[in-house]
Design a protein around this motif. Structure first.
Motif, PDB file in Angstrom:
ATOM      1  N   SER A   1       0.677  -1.229   0.017  1.00  0.00           N
ATOM      2  CA  SER A   1      -0.069   0.017   0.035  1.00  0.00           C
ATOM      3  C   SER A   1       0.700   1.179   0.138  1.00  0.00           C
ATOM      4  CB  SER A   1      -0.875  -0.006   1.225  1.00  0.00           C
ATOM      5  OG  SER A   1      -1.908  -1.018   1.102  1.00  0.00           O
ATOM      6  N   GLY A   2       1.991   1.166   0.737  1.00  0.00           N
ATOM      7  CA  GLY A   2       2.876   2.483   0.811  1.00  0.00           C
ATOM      8  C   GLY A   2       3.529   2.662  -0.818  1.00  0.00           C
ATOM      9  N   GLU A   3       3.888   1.630  -1.362  1.00  0.00           N
ATOM     10  CA  GLU A   3       4.403   1.842  -2.715  1.00  0.00           C
ATOM     11  C   GLU A   3       3.338   2.143  -3.636  1.00  0.00           C
ATOM     12  OE1 GLU A   3       6.030  -2.084  -3.851  1.00  0.00           O
ATOM     13  OE2 GLU A   3       7.606  -1.863  -2.138  1.00  0.00           O
TER      14      GLU A   3
ATOM     15  N   LEU B   1       1.047   6.948  -6.511  1.00  0.00           N
ATOM     16  CA  LEU B   1      -0.024   7.759  -6.866  1.00  0.00           C
ATOM     17  C   LEU B   1       0.475   9.290  -6.470  1.00  0.00           C
ATOM     18  CD1 LEU B   1      -3.116   5.797  -5.822  1.00  0.00           C
ATOM     19  CD2 LEU B   1      -2.447   6.448  -7.866  1.00  0.00           C
ATOM     20  N   THR B   2       1.141   9.556  -5.524  1.00  0.00           N
ATOM     21  CA  THR B   2       1.397  10.561  -5.062  1.00  0.00           C
ATOM     22  C   THR B   2       2.366  11.422  -6.151  1.00  0.00           C
ATOM     23  OG1 THR B   2       1.453  10.145  -2.584  1.00  0.00           O
ATOM     24  CG2 THR B   2       2.629  12.131  -3.204  1.00  0.00           C
ATOM     25  N   GLU B   3       3.362  10.225  -6.637  1.00  0.00           N
ATOM     26  CA  GLU B   3       4.217  11.165  -7.601  1.00  0.00           C
ATOM     27  C   GLU B   3       3.398  11.478  -8.943  1.00  0.00           C
ATOM     28  OE1 GLU B   3       6.923   7.760  -8.239  1.00  0.00           O
ATOM     29  OE2 GLU B   3       8.069   8.325  -6.510  1.00  0.00           O
TER      30      GLU B   3
ATOM     31  N   ALA C   1       0.397  12.582  -8.817  1.00  0.00           N
ATOM     32  CA  ALA C   1      -0.492  13.616  -8.536  1.00  0.00           C
ATOM     33  C   ALA C   1       0.490  14.908  -8.650  1.00  0.00           C
ATOM     34  CB  ALA C   1      -1.002  13.432  -7.070  1.00  0.00           C
ATOM     35  N   GLU C   2       1.743  14.797  -8.126  1.00  0.00           N
ATOM     36  CA  GLU C   2       2.819  15.911  -8.326  1.00  0.00           C
ATOM     37  C   GLU C   2       2.895  16.342  -9.681  1.00  0.00           C
ATOM     38  OE1 GLU C   2       5.991  14.634  -6.043  1.00  0.00           O
ATOM     39  OE2 GLU C   2       4.997  15.111  -4.272  1.00  0.00           O
ATOM     40  N   ALA C   3       2.954  15.224 -10.521  1.00  0.00           N
ATOM     41  CA  ALA C   3       3.347  15.444 -12.066  1.00  0.00           C
ATOM     42  C   ALA C   3       2.252  16.362 -12.664  1.00  0.00           C
ATOM     43  CB  ALA C   3       3.718  14.287 -12.647  1.00  0.00           C
ATOM     44  N   VAL C   4       0.825  15.893 -12.527  1.00  0.00           N
ATOM     45  CA  VAL C   4      -0.400  16.317 -12.904  1.00  0.00           C
ATOM     46  C   VAL C   4      -0.399  17.800 -12.343  1.00  0.00           C
ATOM     47  CG1 VAL C   4      -2.960  16.325 -12.782  1.00  0.00           C
ATOM     48  CG2 VAL C   4      -1.728  14.081 -13.486  1.00  0.00           C
ATOM     49  N   SER C   5      -0.100  17.974 -11.069  1.00  0.00           N
ATOM     50  CA  SER C   5      -0.319  19.308 -10.521  1.00  0.00           C
ATOM     51  C   SER C   5       0.873  20.363 -11.135  1.00  0.00           C
ATOM     52  CB  SER C   5       0.152  19.167  -9.000  1.00  0.00           C
ATOM     53  OG  SER C   5       0.520  20.390  -8.397  1.00  0.00           O
ATOM     54  N   LYS C   6       1.748  19.803 -11.567  1.00  0.00           N
ATOM     55  CA  LYS C   6       3.026  20.571 -12.289  1.00  0.00           C
ATOM     56  C   LYS C   6       2.298  20.843 -13.580  1.00  0.00           C
ATOM     57  CE  LYS C   6       7.181  18.981  -9.809  1.00  0.00           C
ATOM     58  NZ  LYS C   6       8.187  18.083 -10.106  1.00  0.00           N
ATOM     59  N   ARG C   7       1.818  20.076 -14.276  1.00  0.00           N
ATOM     60  CA  ARG C   7       1.172  20.327 -15.572  1.00  0.00           C
ATOM     61  C   ARG C   7      -0.023  21.212 -15.456  1.00  0.00           C
ATOM     62  NH1 ARG C   7      -0.434  14.976 -17.743  1.00  0.00           N
ATOM     63  NH2 ARG C   7      -1.712  16.110 -19.231  1.00  0.00           N
ATOM     64  N   LEU C   8      -0.665  21.244 -14.492  1.00  0.00           N
ATOM     65  CA  LEU C   8      -1.853  22.237 -14.444  1.00  0.00           C
ATOM     66  C   LEU C   8      -1.237  23.552 -14.009  1.00  0.00           C
ATOM     67  CD1 LEU C   8      -4.553  20.069 -12.276  1.00  0.00           C
ATOM     68  CD2 LEU C   8      -4.803  20.996 -14.722  1.00  0.00           C
TER      69      LEU C   8
END
Length: 121
Positions: free
Chosen positions: A65-67, A72-74, A76-83
């Motif tokens: 689950s941690g992996e 998923l966090t990585e 989300a960070e990539a999508v956040s940068k794109r946004l």
């Protein structure tokens, strides 16, 4: 006098033997695997084994689950940068012309259709 000492010595030995016999019976009942402490120890040992297996399974699941959460966090960070880049690039777009009222809002024609004043036009 020796006779009395011998009688007391024999009585003490018989008393000690009786006491050892009673303690032996109590100890055998105490260690009985069905009703005594031996049974309780056996049950607790089995429970410890089960809990160890459960703990290992939980640790494995938590690791997986941690992996997955890290992945998923990585993402989300990539999508956040794109946004953030998209929002920043929106400031570079030319301003829309303010000549027509429809140009101000893309919902203008929809409201005109439902407007009674617009229906008479």
């Amino acid at each position: 006098m020796e006779l009395i000492a011998d009688i007391l010595l024999v009585a003490g030995a018989l008393g000690a033997a009786f006491y050892c016999f009673i303690l032996g019976r109590r100890l055998s009942r105490f260690n009985d695997l069905e009703t005594g402490v031996g049974g309780a120890v056996a049950v607790l040992s089995a429970q410890v084994d089960d809990l160890t297996k459960t703990l290992e399974a939980a640790q494995t699941t938590a690791g997986a689950s941690g992996e997955a959460l890290e992945t998923l966090t990585e993402r989300a960070e990539a999508v956040s940068k794109r946004l953030e880049l998209m929002v920043a690039s929106m400031h570079d777009l030319p301003a829309q012309s303010e000549k027509s009222p429809e140009a101000k809002s893309p919902l203008g024609p929809i409201f005109r259709r439902h407007n009674p004043a617009g229906a008479s036009q």
